[in-house]
Design an enzyme around this catalytic site. Structure first.
Site, PDB file in Angstrom:
ATOM      1  N   TYR A 152       0.853  -1.188   0.000  1.00 24.18           N
ATOM      2  CA  TYR A 152       0.000   0.000   0.000  1.00 24.18           C
ATOM      3  C   TYR A 152       0.900   1.252   0.000  1.00 24.18           C
ATOM      4  O   TYR A 152       1.917   1.280   0.712  1.00 24.18           O
ATOM      5  CB  TYR A 152      -0.887  -0.033   1.242  1.00 24.18           C
ATOM      6  CG  TYR A 152      -1.744   1.192   1.382  1.00 24.18           C
ATOM      7  CD1 TYR A 152      -2.875   1.368   0.589  1.00 24.18           C
ATOM      8  CD2 TYR A 152      -1.422   2.196   2.286  1.00 24.18           C
ATOM      9  CE1 TYR A 152      -3.656   2.499   0.702  1.00 24.18           C
ATOM     10  CE2 TYR A 152      -2.198   3.332   2.408  1.00 24.18           C
ATOM     11  CZ  TYR A 152      -3.308   3.478   1.616  1.00 24.18           C
ATOM     12  OH  TYR A 152      -4.066   4.603   1.734  1.00 24.18           O
TER      13      TYR A 152
ATOM     14  N   LYS B  37     -11.620   0.168   5.545  1.00 26.96           N
ATOM     15  CA  LYS B  37     -12.094  -0.530   4.350  1.00 26.96           C
ATOM     16  C   LYS B  37     -13.262  -1.471   4.695  1.00 26.96           C
ATOM     17  O   LYS B  37     -14.309  -1.001   5.044  1.00 26.96           O
ATOM     18  CB  LYS B  37     -10.913  -1.250   3.700  1.00 26.96           C
ATOM     19  CG  LYS B  37      -9.640  -0.380   3.567  1.00 26.96           C
ATOM     20  CD  LYS B  37      -9.810   0.790   2.623  1.00 26.96           C
ATOM     21  CE  LYS B  37      -8.682   1.816   2.703  1.00 26.96           C
ATOM     22  NZ  LYS B  37      -7.321   1.289   2.575  1.00 26.96           N
TER      23      LYS B  37
HETATM   24  C1  LIG Z   1      -6.022   1.713   2.979  1.00 28.28           C
HETATM   25  C2  LIG Z   1      -4.964   0.753   3.292  1.00 28.28           C
HETATM   26  C3  LIG Z   1      -3.996   1.019   4.285  1.00 28.28           C
HETATM   27  C4  LIG Z   1      -3.969   2.328   5.048  1.00 28.28           C
HETATM   28  O1  LIG Z   1      -5.080   2.466   5.874  1.00 28.28           O
HETATM   29  P1  LIG Z   1      -5.675   3.892   6.331  1.00 28.28           P
HETATM   30  O2  LIG Z   1      -6.860   3.495   7.128  1.00 28.28           O
HETATM   31  O3  LIG Z   1      -6.001   4.652   5.080  1.00 28.28           O
HETATM   32  O4  LIG Z   1      -4.620   4.556   7.118  1.00 28.28           O
HETATM   33  C5  LIG Z   1      -3.060   0.044   4.546  1.00 28.28           C
HETATM   34  N1  LIG Z   1      -3.012  -1.109   3.875  1.00 28.28           N
HETATM   35  C6  LIG Z   1      -3.913  -1.401   2.901  1.00 28.28           C
HETATM   36  C7  LIG Z   1      -3.821  -2.709   2.192  1.00 28.28           C
HETATM   37  C8  LIG Z   1      -4.916  -0.485   2.571  1.00 28.28           C
HETATM   38  O5  LIG Z   1      -5.779  -0.763   1.602  1.00 28.28           O
END
Ligand SMILES: *Cc1c(COP(=O)(O)O)cnc(C)c1O
Length: 432
Positions: A127, A228
């Protein structure tokens, strides 16, 4: 906070609704109260002394004694409820810690186990924000970082065996956006050969907690962007760390109190209300995505669809079958006609929205090369298969037939452009 022993053997969908919340502590409300307070009153000065001894780690809790509440940067009731409800959702987890974003959770995990002079091995692509953390936080701080392309299992074994002062291994699987998978169990076995054993961390945001269970495959720590699928409504930021070893939990709890990145009470309350439906949502989203991805692979405007059920590498197929229950709701497709075609495809969609992020109830589509992956160098782009024509899709819970119709009408709309350039009559999808 609640009696967790009596429901220890229930299945996750039951335990998430029955563990972690004791109505007596919320004036018998059916749903938890929100405890908006920064500090907690002590019944006696002796209780305050004991609470500080425990919270600072100078003394250990006696059996049956519950965690003290002192100050909300360390701990508060809504974080405890959320954490206790999250534990049964993650197979084999013993504890959870809530953070105010996924990156806050990842940073805290990394800075707990790594100090200057140590090394970390990680799979690429990561990411974007996590990648930035490697280059702009860990490296300047004197930590050696070693990248291995996702899916190259033998290279990963070598890196784990040969990197000096290795203290952490971070896998992000499946990788974003092509869904390439790293073999968690294999990495865990190689880590176990070493003394001291490096801490194996898995970013489980794409398939967990429903479809992939890293702690059962030998990982030490599971990391989430709860923004997510766990949050599921694209309306909050949150992160989570889960694990088994109580020492790691206490160290990370201490770092969270130091960094001040605990999730705030209101956000904890919103997020714990979402946990009972995460399995329902992810199952619907995965079924939708599978039907759509497997239909779009037949379209002549599409060069390639990246989705776990469409893998062609036998090793990737083996990893998927051994470590994932379902293929998940993320796919990517490489359109003929490059950036112009990809942009027109995005422009012509009526239902799916053009946005980054993923895991929400609504379908989102983005162009990785100019957005999520725009900070990557050319080598990284090549490794992650980020082409001009690539679009990434996070499938929601709408009716899949409407979504498929939306994608098909948008592909119809880019057809004339491809006919004009002769690209349609060229090689069609390799699966035809
Ligand atoms: C979005 C995401 C992150 C970061 O998370 P945040 O809640 O935006 O800080 C880390 N790893 C993955 C795989 C992601 O999709």
């Amino acid at each position: 906070m609640a009696d967790s022993k009596k429901s220890r053997n229930d299945h996750p969908s039951t335990a998430v609704l029955t563990r972690g919340f004791d109505p007596r502590l919320s004036v018998w409300s059916a749903r938890p109260a929100v405890f908006r307070t920064s500090t907690f009153v002590f019944p006696t000065p002796e209780a305050a002394e004991r609470a500080f001894d425990i919270t600072s780690g100078r003394k250990q809790l006696e059996p049956g004694e519950s965690e003290y509440l002192v100050y909300s940067r360390f701990n508060h009731p809504n974080a405890e409820i959320l954490q206790d409800q999250m534990v049964p959702l993650e197979e084999n987890a013993e504890w959870a810690l809530a953070f105010n974003s996924g990156l806050a959770a990842i940073m805290t995990a990394l800075l707990t186990v790594l100090k200057p002079g140590d090394s970390i091995v990680y799979t690429m692509p990561l990411y974007g924000g996590t990648m930035g953390m490697m280059h702009n936080l860990l490296e300047p701080y004197g930590i050696h970082t070693v990248a291995v392309p996702a899916g190259h299992s033998a290279e990963l074994d070598d890196a784990i065996r040969t990197t000096p002062m290795l203290r952490a291994v971070l896998l992000e699987t499946p990788a974003n956006p092509t869904m390439v998978m790293a073999d968690i169990k294999r990495a865990a076995l190689v880590c176990a050969e070493l003394d001291p054993k490096p801490v194996l961390m898995v970013d489980n945001t794409f398939l967990g907690p429903v479809f992939q269970h890293p702690l059962s495959q030998g990982a030490d720590i599971v990391l989430y962007s709860a923004t997510k699928y766990l949050g599921g409504f694209s309306d909050l930021l949150a992160g989570m760390i889960l694990g088994r070893d109580p020492d790691l939990r206490n160290q990370m709890f201490g770092k969270r109190g130091m960094f001040g990145n605990i999730l705030q009470p209101d956000e904890c309350w919103i997020l714990d209300g979402r946990l009972p439906t995460v399995s329902l949502r992810m199952n619907r989203q995965s079924k939708n995505a599978q039907r759509i991805a497997e239909s779009l692979v037949r379209r002549p405007e599409v060069r390639k669809v990246y989705y776990p059920t469409l893998f062609d590498d036998p090793e990737q197929i083996r990893i998927r079958l051994s470590q994932c229950d379902y293929p998940g709701a993320m796919f990517a497709m490489d359109l003929k006609g490059g950036k112009a075609a990809a942009f027109d495809f995005l422009r012509n969609l009526h239902l799916a929205k053009n946005a980054v992020s993923l895991g929400g109830m609504e379908t989102l589509v983005c162009h990785p090369k100019t957005t999520t992956h725009s900070a990557s160098g050319p080598e990284e782009m090549k490794l992650a298969c980020i082409t001009d024509g690539l679009v990434r899709v996070s499938v929601g819970i709408e009716d899949w037939r409407d979504l498929l119709r939306d994608f098909e009408q948008s592909l119809d709309a880019i057809r004339p452009m491809l006919e004009e350039t002769g690209e349609l009559t060229g090689k069609t999808s390799s699966r035809l």
